[in-house]
Design a protein around this motif. Structure first.
Motif, PDB file in Angstrom:
ATOM      1  N   TYR A   1       0.839  -1.195   0.000  1.00 31.89           N
ATOM      2  CA  TYR A   1       0.000   0.000   0.000  1.00 31.89           C
ATOM      3  C   TYR A   1       0.877   1.249   0.000  1.00 31.89           C
ATOM      4  CZ  TYR A   1      -3.238  -3.598   1.637  1.00 31.89           C
ATOM      5  OH  TYR A   1      -3.980  -4.758   1.760  1.00 31.89           O
ATOM      6  N   PHE A   2       0.560   2.191  -0.897  1.00 32.52           N
ATOM      7  CA  PHE A   2       1.339   3.420  -1.020  1.00 32.52           C
ATOM      8  C   PHE A   2       0.427   4.645  -1.002  1.00 32.52           C
ATOM      9  CE2 PHE A   2       3.662   0.049  -3.215  1.00 32.52           C
ATOM     10  CZ  PHE A   2       4.912   0.111  -2.600  1.00 32.52           C
ATOM     11  N   PRO A   3      -0.117   4.986   0.159  1.00 30.45           N
ATOM     12  CA  PRO A   3      -0.968   6.178   0.221  1.00 30.45           C
ATOM     13  C   PRO A   3      -0.153   7.428  -0.101  1.00 30.45           C
ATOM     14  CG  PRO A   3      -1.186   4.813   2.205  1.00 30.45           C
ATOM     15  CD  PRO A   3       0.003   4.304   1.456  1.00 30.45           C
ATOM     16  N   ALA A   4      -0.747   8.353  -0.844  1.00 31.81           N
ATOM     17  CA  ALA A   4      -0.084   9.616  -1.142  1.00 31.81           C
ATOM     18  C   ALA A   4       0.041  10.435   0.133  1.00 31.81           C
ATOM     19  CB  ALA A   4      -0.863  10.384  -2.200  1.00 31.81           C
ATOM     20  N   ALA A   5       1.126  11.169   0.244  1.00 32.82           N
ATOM     21  CA  ALA A   5       1.367  11.951   1.454  1.00 32.82           C
ATOM     22  C   ALA A   5       0.424  13.144   1.554  1.00 32.82           C
ATOM     23  CB  ALA A   5       2.817  12.419   1.471  1.00 32.82           C
ATOM     24  N   LEU A   6       0.004  13.699   0.425  1.00 31.18           N
ATOM     25  CA  LEU A   6      -0.797  14.916   0.436  1.00 31.18           C
ATOM     26  C   LEU A   6      -2.291  14.603   0.451  1.00 31.18           C
ATOM     27  CD1 LEU A   6       1.165  17.053  -2.174  1.00 31.18           C
ATOM     28  CD2 LEU A   6       1.328  17.138   0.327  1.00 31.18           C
TER      29      LEU A   6
ATOM     30  N   PHE B   1     -22.631   0.335 -10.666  1.00 31.76           N
ATOM     31  CA  PHE B   1     -21.533  -0.345 -11.326  1.00 31.76           C
ATOM     32  C   PHE B   1     -20.252  -0.189 -10.505  1.00 31.76           C
ATOM     33  CE2 PHE B   1     -24.563   1.360 -14.330  1.00 31.76           C
ATOM     34  CZ  PHE B   1     -24.836   0.300 -15.179  1.00 31.76           C
ATOM     35  N   TYR B   2     -19.357  -1.163 -10.610  1.00 33.15           N
ATOM     36  CA  TYR B   2     -18.063  -1.080  -9.937  1.00 33.15           C
ATOM     37  C   TYR B   2     -16.954  -0.964 -10.979  1.00 33.15           C
ATOM     38  CZ  TYR B   2     -20.746  -3.444  -6.182  1.00 33.15           C
ATOM     39  OH  TYR B   2     -21.689  -3.824  -5.261  1.00 33.15           O
ATOM     40  N   PHE B   3     -16.011  -0.061 -10.718  1.00 29.91           N
ATOM     41  CA  PHE B   3     -14.802   0.076 -11.531  1.00 29.91           C
ATOM     42  C   PHE B   3     -13.620  -0.076 -10.588  1.00 29.91           C
ATOM     43  CE2 PHE B   3     -11.186   2.125 -13.339  1.00 29.91           C
ATOM     44  CZ  PHE B   3     -11.318   2.140 -14.719  1.00 29.91           C
ATOM     45  N   GLY B   4     -12.812  -1.120 -10.785  1.00 35.58           N
ATOM     46  CA  GLY B   4     -11.669  -1.372  -9.918  1.00 35.58           C
ATOM     47  C   GLY B   4     -10.371  -1.328 -10.690  1.00 35.58           C
ATOM     48  N   GLU B   5      -9.409  -0.612 -10.157  1.00 36.61           N
ATOM     49  CA  GLU B   5      -8.114  -0.413 -10.808  1.00 36.61           C
ATOM     50  C   GLU B   5      -7.024  -1.164 -10.033  1.00 36.61           C
ATOM     51  OE1 GLU B   5      -4.883   3.045 -10.254  1.00 36.61           O
ATOM     52  OE2 GLU B   5      -6.874   3.751 -10.830  1.00 36.61           O
ATOM     53  N   SER B   6      -6.430  -2.196 -10.642  1.00 35.89           N
ATOM     54  CA  SER B   6      -5.297  -2.914 -10.062  1.00 35.89           C
ATOM     55  C   SER B   6      -5.669  -3.477  -8.687  1.00 35.89           C
ATOM     56  CB  SER B   6      -4.086  -1.982 -10.005  1.00 35.89           C
ATOM     57  OG  SER B   6      -2.919  -2.683  -9.706  1.00 35.89           O
ATOM     58  N   LEU B   7      -5.110  -2.933  -7.611  1.00 34.63           N
ATOM     59  CA  LEU B   7      -5.528  -3.377  -6.276  1.00 34.63           C
ATOM     60  C   LEU B   7      -7.021  -3.138  -6.090  1.00 34.63           C
ATOM     61  CD1 LEU B   7      -4.687  -4.383  -3.385  1.00 34.63           C
ATOM     62  CD2 LEU B   7      -4.546  -1.960  -2.778  1.00 34.63           C
ATOM     63  N   GLY B   8      -7.514  -2.025  -6.636  1.00 38.32           N
ATOM     64  CA  GLY B   8      -8.942  -1.741  -6.555  1.00 38.32           C
ATOM     65  C   GLY B   8      -9.794  -2.755  -7.292  1.00 38.32           C
ATOM     66  N   ALA B   9      -9.201  -3.411  -8.312  1.00 36.63           N
ATOM     67  CA  ALA B   9      -9.923  -4.498  -8.976  1.00 36.63           C
ATOM     68  C   ALA B   9     -10.187  -5.628  -7.999  1.00 36.63           C
ATOM     69  CB  ALA B   9      -9.129  -5.003 -10.181  1.00 36.63           C
TER      70      ALA B   9
ATOM     71  N   ASN C   1      -3.223   0.895  -5.613  1.00 39.53           N
ATOM     72  CA  ASN C   1      -2.537   0.936  -4.317  1.00 39.53           C
ATOM     73  C   ASN C   1      -1.750   2.216  -4.083  1.00 39.53           C
ATOM     74  OD1 ASN C   1      -0.444   0.435  -6.154  1.00 39.53           O
ATOM     75  ND2 ASN C   1       0.702  -0.800  -4.685  1.00 39.53           N
ATOM     76  N   ALA C   2      -1.802   3.166  -5.030  1.00 40.28           N
ATOM     77  CA  ALA C   2      -1.053   4.409  -4.869  1.00 40.28           C
ATOM     78  C   ALA C   2      -1.938   5.596  -5.224  1.00 40.28           C
ATOM     79  CB  ALA C   2       0.195   4.403  -5.745  1.00 40.28           C
ATOM     80  N   GLY C   3      -1.643   6.737  -4.625  1.00 39.36           N
ATOM     81  CA  GLY C   3      -2.401   7.944  -4.922  1.00 39.36           C
ATOM     82  C   GLY C   3      -3.714   8.010  -4.176  1.00 39.36           C
ATOM     83  N   ASN C   4      -4.572   8.918  -4.632  1.00 38.32           N
ATOM     84  CA  ASN C   4      -5.868   9.096  -3.980  1.00 38.32           C
ATOM     85  C   ASN C   4      -6.890   9.618  -4.984  1.00 38.32           C
ATOM     86  OD1 ASN C   4      -5.598  12.043  -4.078  1.00 38.32           O
ATOM     87  ND2 ASN C   4      -4.095  11.789  -2.437  1.00 38.32           N
ATOM     88  N   ARG C   5      -8.044  10.027  -4.501  1.00 33.80           N
ATOM     89  CA  ARG C   5      -9.156  10.395  -5.375  1.00 33.80           C
ATOM     90  C   ARG C   5      -8.815  11.535  -6.326  1.00 33.80           C
ATOM     91  NH1 ARG C   5      -9.930  11.672  -0.128  1.00 33.80           N
ATOM     92  NH2 ARG C   5     -10.571  13.790   0.513  1.00 33.80           N
ATOM     93  N   ALA C   6      -7.914  12.427  -5.920  1.00 30.02           N
ATOM     94  CA  ALA C   6      -7.558  13.547  -6.783  1.00 30.02           C
ATOM     95  C   ALA C   6      -6.977  13.060  -8.105  1.00 30.02           C
ATOM     96  CB  ALA C   6      -6.572  14.469  -6.075  1.00 30.02           C
ATOM     97  N   GLY C   7      -6.203  11.983  -8.053  1.00 29.71           N
ATOM     98  CA  GLY C   7      -5.610  11.453  -9.265  1.00 29.71           C
ATOM     99  C   GLY C   7      -6.599  10.753 -10.166  1.00 29.71           C
ATOM    100  N   ARG C   8      -7.778  10.407  -9.650  1.00 31.53           N
ATOM    101  CA  ARG C   8      -8.809   9.737 -10.450  1.00 31.53           C
ATOM    102  C   ARG C   8      -9.892  10.695 -10.915  1.00 31.53           C
ATOM    103  NH1 ARG C   8      -5.100   6.929  -7.250  1.00 31.53           N
ATOM    104  NH2 ARG C   8      -4.787   4.894  -8.221  1.00 31.53           N
ATOM    105  N   GLN C   9      -9.742  11.991 -10.611  1.00 31.29           N
ATOM    106  CA  GLN C   9     -10.750  12.964 -11.002  1.00 31.29           C
ATOM    107  C   GLN C   9     -10.945  13.044 -12.518  1.00 31.29           C
ATOM    108  OE1 GLN C   9     -10.602  16.388 -12.294  1.00 31.29           O
ATOM    109  NE2 GLN C   9     -12.820  16.665 -11.963  1.00 31.29           N
ATOM    110  N   PRO C  10      -9.875  12.947 -13.336  1.00 35.43           N
ATOM    111  CA  PRO C  10     -10.111  12.933 -14.797  1.00 35.43           C
ATOM    112  C   PRO C  10     -10.979  11.754 -15.243  1.00 35.43           C
ATOM    113  CG  PRO C  10      -7.824  13.463 -14.330  1.00 35.43           C
ATOM    114  CD  PRO C  10      -8.436  13.040 -13.031  1.00 35.43           C
ATOM    115  N   LEU C  11     -10.785  10.582 -14.642  1.00 28.07           N
ATOM    116  CA  LEU C  11     -11.633   9.433 -14.942  1.00 28.07           C
ATOM    117  C   LEU C  11     -13.067   9.713 -14.526  1.00 28.07           C
ATOM    118  CD1 LEU C  11     -12.219   6.454 -15.670  1.00 28.07           C
ATOM    119  CD2 LEU C  11     -11.450   5.850 -13.350  1.00 28.07           C
ATOM    120  N   GLY C  12     -13.234  10.245 -13.327  1.00 27.97           N
ATOM    121  CA  GLY C  12     -14.572  10.561 -12.844  1.00 27.97           C
ATOM    122  C   GLY C  12     -15.276  11.571 -13.725  1.00 27.97           C
ATOM    123  N   GLU C  13     -14.561  12.591 -14.167  1.00 28.05           N
ATOM    124  CA  GLU C  13     -15.155  13.615 -15.021  1.00 28.05           C
ATOM    125  C   GLU C  13     -15.548  13.033 -16.373  1.00 28.05           C
ATOM    126  OE1 GLU C  13     -16.600  17.267 -16.292  1.00 28.05           O
ATOM    127  OE2 GLU C  13     -16.133  16.504 -14.288  1.00 28.05           O
TER     128      GLU C  13
END
Length: 271
Positions: free
Chosen positions: A30-35, A142-150, A78-90
């Motif tokens: 697990y690699f949570p983003a620091a920010l 619907f569920y969308f899972g990325e890597s560990l999220g899969a 397993n890395a980053g957070n919701r901010a990095g997935r905002q383009p996908l969400g949009e």
């Protein structure tokens, strides 16, 4: 150094290595983003919900641009957070889907430490939150899972099937991934978190789209193909040529978005 001393040194070194891996293994997973993503983008609603074990999690919700086809719950890698997935969400939002961009415990400023059991509880809480919204169509989640999220999405779908499931770069099990990257370690003995995707996917009878890059260096595409082949229901594979695990094509590329939205729209329950 005689042979006996050399053997003893090797055994001691091996024991120390195994002990270190056992103790710190989750730091290798697990690699949570620091920010913490403090700035909420325009059109995004900051929301929170509480898990069954009392952890309050922050997340982002994007309401569909027009009449919604349904709601997509996005489970991060397993890395980053919701901010990095905002383009996908949009991208999903403008194509008619409401989107919950989740963050696990320990990620994106959330309290707690990530574990397999904890992330499963986080996923259940995300689903409960979506179901509790008045604007949710209950049978169009619907569920969308990325890597560990899969793996997180597979675990949730096993117990609570969605209308359809999208898995980006799914692996067969964490033991198999560990064996790929750390072949010298007895992963089947050491790992506390296992994510047995291949054992679970055969019991999930919902439409499935697997997205994978042909040059993925983190999750070999053969593992994603095996997940697809073991699926119980309708399943198809989108292979993105020359795409590695963290390339833009796999994160929110035009072809990926077009294929995913087309797949989801095609599986919206008819009224």
């Amino acid at each position: 150094m005689n042979v006996r001393t050399a053997i003893i040194s090797l055994l001691v070194g091996t024991f120390v290595l195994v002990a270190l891996v056992w103790t710190f293994q989750r730091r290798l997973i697990y690699f949570p983003a620091a920010l913490t993503p403090t700035a909420v983008p325009s059109g995004v609603e900051a929301v929170s919900y509480t898990t069954e074990d009392g952890v309050t999690l922050d997340a982002w919700y994007l309401a569909a641009a027009d009449e919604t086809h349904g709601t997509v719950i996005v489970f991060n890698g397993n890395a980053g957070n919701r901010a990095g997935r905002q383009p996908l969400g949009e991208a999903l939002r403008v194509n008619g889907f409401s989107v919950l961009l989740t963050d696990y415990r320990g990620y994106g400023g959330n309290p707690g430490r990530p574990t397999e059991q904890g992330l499963a509880a986080d996923a259940r809480a995300a689903l409960a939150y979506v179901r509790g919204r008045s604007d949710t169509v209950p049978d169009a989640i619907f569920y969308f899972g990325e890597s560990l999220g899969a793996a997180v999405a597979i675990g949730l779908a096993h117990d609570d099937p969605p209308a359809a499931l999208v898995l980006r770069s799914p692996f067969t099990s964490l033991i198999d991934i560990a064996g790929t990257h750390y072949p010298f370690l007895p992963a089947s003995i050491l790992l506390r978190d296992r994510y047995p995707n291949l054992d679970l996917i055969g019991a999930i009878d919902v439409p499935l789209l697997v997205v994978a890059g042909t040059l993925d260096q983190i999750v070999p595409i053969d593992q994603s193909r095996r997940v697809l082949e073991a699926a119980a229901g309708f399943a198809r594979l989108l292979e993105l040529p020359d795409a590695d695990h963290n390339d833009a094509e796999l994160a929110s590329g035009d072809r990926m978005i077009a294929e995913v939205t087309g797949f989801l729209v095609g599986n919206v329950p008819r009224k």
